[in-house]
Motif scaffolding. Structure first.
Motif, PDB file in Angstrom:
ATOM      1  N   PHE A   1      16.885   8.894 -47.397  1.00 57.12           N
ATOM      2  CA  PHE A   1      15.508   8.618 -46.979  1.00 57.12           C
ATOM      3  C   PHE A   1      15.433   7.270 -46.274  1.00 57.12           C
ATOM      4  O   PHE A   1      16.233   6.372 -46.536  1.00 57.12           O
ATOM      5  CB  PHE A   1      14.566   8.598 -48.185  1.00 57.12           C
ATOM      6  CG  PHE A   1      14.493   9.903 -48.926  1.00 57.12           C
ATOM      7  CD1 PHE A   1      13.622  10.903 -48.520  1.00 57.12           C
ATOM      8  CD2 PHE A   1      15.300  10.139 -50.046  1.00 57.12           C
ATOM      9  CE1 PHE A   1      13.548  12.104 -49.194  1.00 57.12           C
ATOM     10  CE2 PHE A   1      15.236  11.335 -50.729  1.00 57.12           C
ATOM     11  CZ  PHE A   1      14.356  12.327 -50.306  1.00 57.12           C
ATOM     12  N   SER A   2      14.450   7.132 -45.404  1.00 64.78           N
ATOM     13  CA  SER A   2      14.220   5.864 -44.711  1.00 64.78           C
ATOM     14  C   SER A   2      12.715   5.689 -44.498  1.00 64.78           C
ATOM     15  O   SER A   2      12.120   6.315 -43.625  1.00 64.78           O
ATOM     16  CB  SER A   2      14.950   5.847 -43.362  1.00 64.78           C
ATOM     17  OG  SER A   2      14.710   4.631 -42.683  1.00 64.78           O
TER      18      SER A   2
ATOM     19  N   GLU B   1       9.338  16.108 -42.343  1.00 62.89           N
ATOM     20  CA  GLU B   1       9.205  14.683 -42.638  1.00 62.89           C
ATOM     21  C   GLU B   1       9.740  14.322 -44.014  1.00 62.89           C
ATOM     22  O   GLU B   1      10.264  13.232 -44.222  1.00 62.89           O
ATOM     23  CB  GLU B   1       7.744  14.256 -42.536  1.00 62.89           C
ATOM     24  CG  GLU B   1       7.185  14.266 -41.122  1.00 62.89           C
ATOM     25  CD  GLU B   1       5.760  13.782 -41.098  1.00 62.89           C
ATOM     26  OE1 GLU B   1       5.556  12.560 -41.005  1.00 62.89           O
ATOM     27  OE2 GLU B   1       4.841  14.618 -41.180  1.00 62.89           O
ATOM     28  N   THR B   2       9.576  15.220 -44.987  1.00 61.27           N
ATOM     29  CA  THR B   2      10.046  14.923 -46.329  1.00 61.27           C
ATOM     30  C   THR B   2      10.710  16.159 -46.919  1.00 61.27           C
ATOM     31  O   THR B   2      10.800  17.210 -46.278  1.00 61.27           O
ATOM     32  CB  THR B   2       8.886  14.421 -47.214  1.00 61.27           C
ATOM     33  OG1 THR B   2       9.419  13.837 -48.405  1.00 61.27           O
ATOM     34  CG2 THR B   2       7.919  15.527 -47.591  1.00 61.27           C
ATOM     35  N   SER B   3      11.172  16.040 -48.161  1.00 60.73           N
ATOM     36  CA  SER B   3      11.981  17.099 -48.763  1.00 60.73           C
ATOM     37  C   SER B   3      11.238  17.786 -49.901  1.00 60.73           C
ATOM     38  O   SER B   3      10.201  17.316 -50.378  1.00 60.73           O
ATOM     39  CB  SER B   3      13.286  16.501 -49.301  1.00 60.73           C
ATOM     40  OG  SER B   3      13.001  15.658 -50.410  1.00 60.73           O
ATOM     41  N   ILE B   4      11.798  18.884 -50.359  1.00 62.87           N
ATOM     42  CA  ILE B   4      11.205  19.625 -51.462  1.00 62.87           C
ATOM     43  C   ILE B   4      11.241  18.799 -52.750  1.00 62.87           C
ATOM     44  O   ILE B   4      10.359  18.930 -53.609  1.00 62.87           O
ATOM     45  CB  ILE B   4      11.948  20.972 -51.663  1.00 62.87           C
ATOM     46  CG1 ILE B   4      11.117  21.948 -52.518  1.00 62.87           C
ATOM     47  CG2 ILE B   4      13.320  20.776 -52.247  1.00 62.87           C
ATOM     48  CD1 ILE B   4       9.994  22.594 -51.792  1.00 62.87           C
TER      49      ILE B   4
ATOM     50  N   GLU C   1      16.547  18.771 -46.025  1.00 62.64           N
ATOM     51  CA  GLU C   1      16.793  18.146 -47.322  1.00 62.64           C
ATOM     52  C   GLU C   1      17.589  16.866 -47.121  1.00 62.64           C
ATOM     53  O   GLU C   1      18.262  16.683 -46.107  1.00 62.64           O
ATOM     54  CB  GLU C   1      17.527  19.098 -48.263  1.00 62.64           C
ATOM     55  CG  GLU C   1      18.911  19.480 -47.801  1.00 62.64           C
ATOM     56  CD  GLU C   1      19.585  20.455 -48.745  1.00 62.64           C
ATOM     57  OE1 GLU C   1      18.983  20.815 -49.756  1.00 62.64           O
ATOM     58  OE2 GLU C   1      20.735  20.857 -48.451  1.00 62.64           O
ATOM     59  N   GLU C   2      17.498  15.970 -48.117  1.00 64.49           N
ATOM     60  CA  GLU C   2      18.176  14.686 -48.004  1.00 64.49           C
ATOM     61  C   GLU C   2      19.691  14.851 -48.101  1.00 64.49           C
ATOM     62  O   GLU C   2      20.186  15.752 -48.774  1.00 64.49           O
ATOM     63  CB  GLU C   2      17.680  13.725 -49.084  1.00 64.49           C
ATOM     64  CG  GLU C   2      17.947  14.149 -50.517  1.00 64.49           C
ATOM     65  CD  GLU C   2      16.835  14.985 -51.112  1.00 64.49           C
ATOM     66  OE1 GLU C   2      16.693  14.973 -52.343  1.00 64.49           O
ATOM     67  OE2 GLU C   2      16.126  15.674 -50.339  1.00 64.49           O
TER      68      GLU C   2
ATOM     69  N   ARG D   1      16.427  10.422 -40.411  1.00 62.71           N
ATOM     70  CA  ARG D   1      16.591  11.343 -39.273  1.00 62.71           C
ATOM     71  C   ARG D   1      18.044  11.465 -38.834  1.00 62.71           C
ATOM     72  O   ARG D   1      18.390  12.352 -38.059  1.00 62.71           O
ATOM     73  CB  ARG D   1      15.726  10.876 -38.106  1.00 62.71           C
ATOM     74  CG  ARG D   1      16.181   9.586 -37.452  1.00 62.71           C
ATOM     75  CD  ARG D   1      15.322   9.286 -36.233  1.00 62.71           C
ATOM     76  NE  ARG D   1      15.824   8.133 -35.521  1.00 62.71           N
ATOM     77  CZ  ARG D   1      15.348   7.754 -34.337  1.00 62.71           C
ATOM     78  NH1 ARG D   1      14.393   8.443 -33.773  1.00 62.71           N
ATOM     79  NH2 ARG D   1      15.841   6.685 -33.746  1.00 62.71           N
ATOM     80  N   HIS D   2      18.904  10.577 -39.323  1.00 62.10           N
ATOM     81  CA  HIS D   2      20.301  10.606 -38.921  1.00 62.10           C
ATOM     82  C   HIS D   2      21.143  11.575 -39.742  1.00 62.10           C
ATOM     83  O   HIS D   2      22.171  12.056 -39.273  1.00 62.10           O
ATOM     84  CB  HIS D   2      20.905   9.205 -39.015  1.00 62.10           C
ATOM     85  CG  HIS D   2      20.285   8.226 -38.072  1.00 62.10           C
ATOM     86  ND1 HIS D   2      20.635   8.143 -36.752  1.00 62.10           N
ATOM     87  CD2 HIS D   2      19.317   7.302 -38.264  1.00 62.10           C
ATOM     88  CE1 HIS D   2      19.914   7.207 -36.163  1.00 62.10           C
ATOM     89  NE2 HIS D   2      19.110   6.683 -37.061  1.00 62.10           N
ATOM     90  N   CYS D   3      20.729  11.849 -40.980  1.00 63.16           N
ATOM     91  CA  CYS D   3      21.617  12.641 -41.839  1.00 63.16           C
ATOM     92  C   CYS D   3      20.936  13.817 -42.532  1.00 63.16           C
ATOM     93  O   CYS D   3      21.594  14.541 -43.287  1.00 63.16           O
ATOM     94  CB  CYS D   3      22.273  11.741 -42.890  1.00 63.16           C
ATOM     95  SG  CYS D   3      21.115  10.972 -44.049  1.00 63.16           S
TER      96      CYS D   3
END
Length: 554
Positions: free
Chosen positions: A488-489, A541-544, A476-477, A450-452
């Protein structure tokens, strides 16, 4: 500030209902010594942050968002990591005569006074949530084994591999320090595995965190055999045998928690590779509501697990969280009035009130024989760690068909595929349809830091992958220090739940192809893995990239 009880303060601020407070107070009266705040959190009546904000007002102690607070490395160095873990606190700032310490227990004067004596500074407590403190400890205490690896490399700099391993057990030797450090780092990061891999010119140590391997450190090739010898001693293996694979097991303690380790050693062309599986790196089995299901799936799941008999299967590839889901069901349905017995390999969580059996192939106690013994023990609920063969499948479905609740896992790509797998194990279709109550398929996807995480608008290709006609904003990450530059975390599960309804039952009895069963499930409102993962992408919550991993695994 008037001495208002925390419960009344939460009610007054609209963060808690009077009914919830009464319920929590009743639980507290039945559990003397248990704090009201802990009960409110366990019952999910309030969030950690809301409780801390109420305490800030009640105690006149400042609350900080620790994940966004600029923590001073000089402050962190004032307190030993083990002490921080045990006391659930972390220093965050240092001035000429004062040390600011984040804690969830600002009224624990004994600890604060002990800290004053240890550091020589005045201690100024600030409030933070326990989860944020644990996260900060993992992040800000040095999570690298590089300095210990350097000690090993210095020790072995002038040694030749032909000199043989140094088999030292003293705690101060570089080899022992290095192995202990690796284990501590793995526990701190929540790693599931440690790989020690010999290569032509070095040994690489990697850890699997959130399902992905990353390089942790490197050591000199001349130190490799000594590290492997140390692990063999810990795992009670034959240190002289270097030609054949070996397995072992040992335990260690980290932060006051006992952690079990299974170790496998296998010979490669450049030496022996060791892989350690870290068990018990989660404090306890999750509650059903903590699995990450959306409201629709959670409602359906709760209805399924309330059925009086039948088999519930959790399916997916290795490492998809199947066992965690089964354990959450056990926690939900195991009552003192029921006899619950499990046969597992290994026992990953101990659940109070549940009789748990550990598979031991050396003495012939496998899933099949264990199931046979369990059925003689008057069980109400049976959990089989995994259905691996025809015989185990036959006994399990027979138990489900004769009035027992049976929980198990099976390796298939999706829920409908589990039906096909059972049929391929020569279980008659009519028994499958009458004994299986529901199948849960799942995958684990990594959660964006959530920070980056970076916001962007979907392009044509992404819209096509997601099955969308109009652009949408998704994340996206990216990568930062707080997520070890992975982007990711943590991880969460995405689910597909297939209840065996009368329509599905008829299709199984008729020998319908799996595609028809999938289509029928969709008609009846089942959420597919694709839809579940798509929702996680659109919610941020997550990425492609994680979505694609799930799609390629189905």
């Amino acid at each position: 500030m008037p001495n208002i009880p925390i419960g009344k303060l939460l009610v007054a601020n609209g963060l808690l209902t009077q009914e919830q407070l009464d319920s929590a107070l009743k639980i507290q009266s039945e559990n003397p010594g248990k704090r009201l705040g802990d009960i409110l959190l366990e019952q999910k009546y309030v969030s950690e942050k809301d409780l801390m904000l109420a305490l800030e007002s009640r105690l006149n102690v400042k609350f900080i968002e620790l994940r966004e607070y600029p923590v001073s490395s000089d402050a962190v160095s004032m307190v030993d990591e083990q002490y921080a873990l045990e006391k659930k606190l972390i220093p965050v700032n240092l001035s000429d005569d004062s040390l600011v310490v984040a804690t969830a227990e600002p009224m624990d004067f004994l600890t604060l006074d002990d800290l004053r004596l240890k550091t020589g500074y005045n201690i100024l407590p600030v409030l933070s949530t326990t989860s944020d403190i644990e996260y900060a400890i993992r992040t800000y205490y040095n999570a690298s084994a590089a300095h210990v690896a350097q000690d090993i490399n210095n020790e072995f700099l002038n040694r030749e591999a032909a000199d043989g391993p140094q088999i030292a057990g003293a705690a101060e030797t570089p080899v022992v320090k290095y192995v202990n450090t690796l284990l501590g780092i793995a526990a701190k990061l929540g790693a599931s595995d440690i790989h020690i891999e010999p290569r032509a010119d070095k040994t690489v140590v990697r850890m699997r965190v959130d399902g992905a391997l990353f390089e942790q450190s490197e050591i000199a090739p001349t130190a490799h055999d000594s590290v492997i010898a140390r692990l063999k001693i810990m795992g009670n293996m034959n240190i002289a045998e270097r030609r054949l694979p070996q397995d072992g097991r040992f335990g260690f303690t980290h932060g006051g928690k006992s952690i079990d380790v299974r170790i496998s050693v296998m010979p490669l062309i450049h030496g022996e590779k060791a892989v350690m599986r870290i068990l018990g790196n989660s404090a306890k089995a999750l509650l059903v509501e903590q699995l990450g299901m959306d409201a629709k799936n959670l409602k359906l799941f709760r209805e399924i697990i309330k059925l009086p008999h039948g088999m519930i299967l959790s399916c997916g590839p290795t490492g998809s969280g199947k066992t965690t889901t089964i354990y959450s069901i056990l926690r939900e349905i195991s009552l003192s009035s029921l006899n619950t017995i499990t046969i597992e390999d290994p026992v990953e969580y101990e659940i109070e009130g549940v009789n748990q059996i550990q598979v031991n192939n050396k003495i012939g106690l496998d899933f099949v024989s264990g199931l046979q013994y369990i059925l003689r023990q008057d069980p109400d609920i049976i959990m089989v760690g995994e259905i691996r063969d025809e015989k185990a499948a036959s006994i399990a479905v027979s138990a489900a068909a004769t009035g027992h609740i049976v929980l198990s896992t099976i390796h298939t790509n999706d829920a409908a595929g589990a039906v096909s797998r059972l049929l391929n194990m020569k279980i008659p279709a009519y028994i499958v349809s009458s004994s299986v109550a529901a199948i849960v398929s799942q995958r684990l996807v990594r959660v964006l830091c959530r920070h980056c995480a970076k916001l962007h608008t979907t392009g044509h290709h992404e819209m096509e992958l997601l099955g969308m006609n109009t652009p949408a904003e998704i994340y996206e990450e990216n990568g930062c220090k707080l997520c070890n530059f992975t982007g990711f975390s943590g991880r969460r599960a995405v689910f597909e739940i297939l209840p065996v309804t009368s329509a599905i039952r008829e299709l199984i009895d008729a020998g319908a192809p799996i595609d028809r069963i999938r289509a029928a499930a969709a008609v009846e409102g089942a959420t597919s893995l694709r839809e579940s993962c798509k929702a996680a992408v659109l919610s941020g919550e997550t990425s492609i990239s994680e979505f694609l991993k799930v799609m390629f695994s189905i």
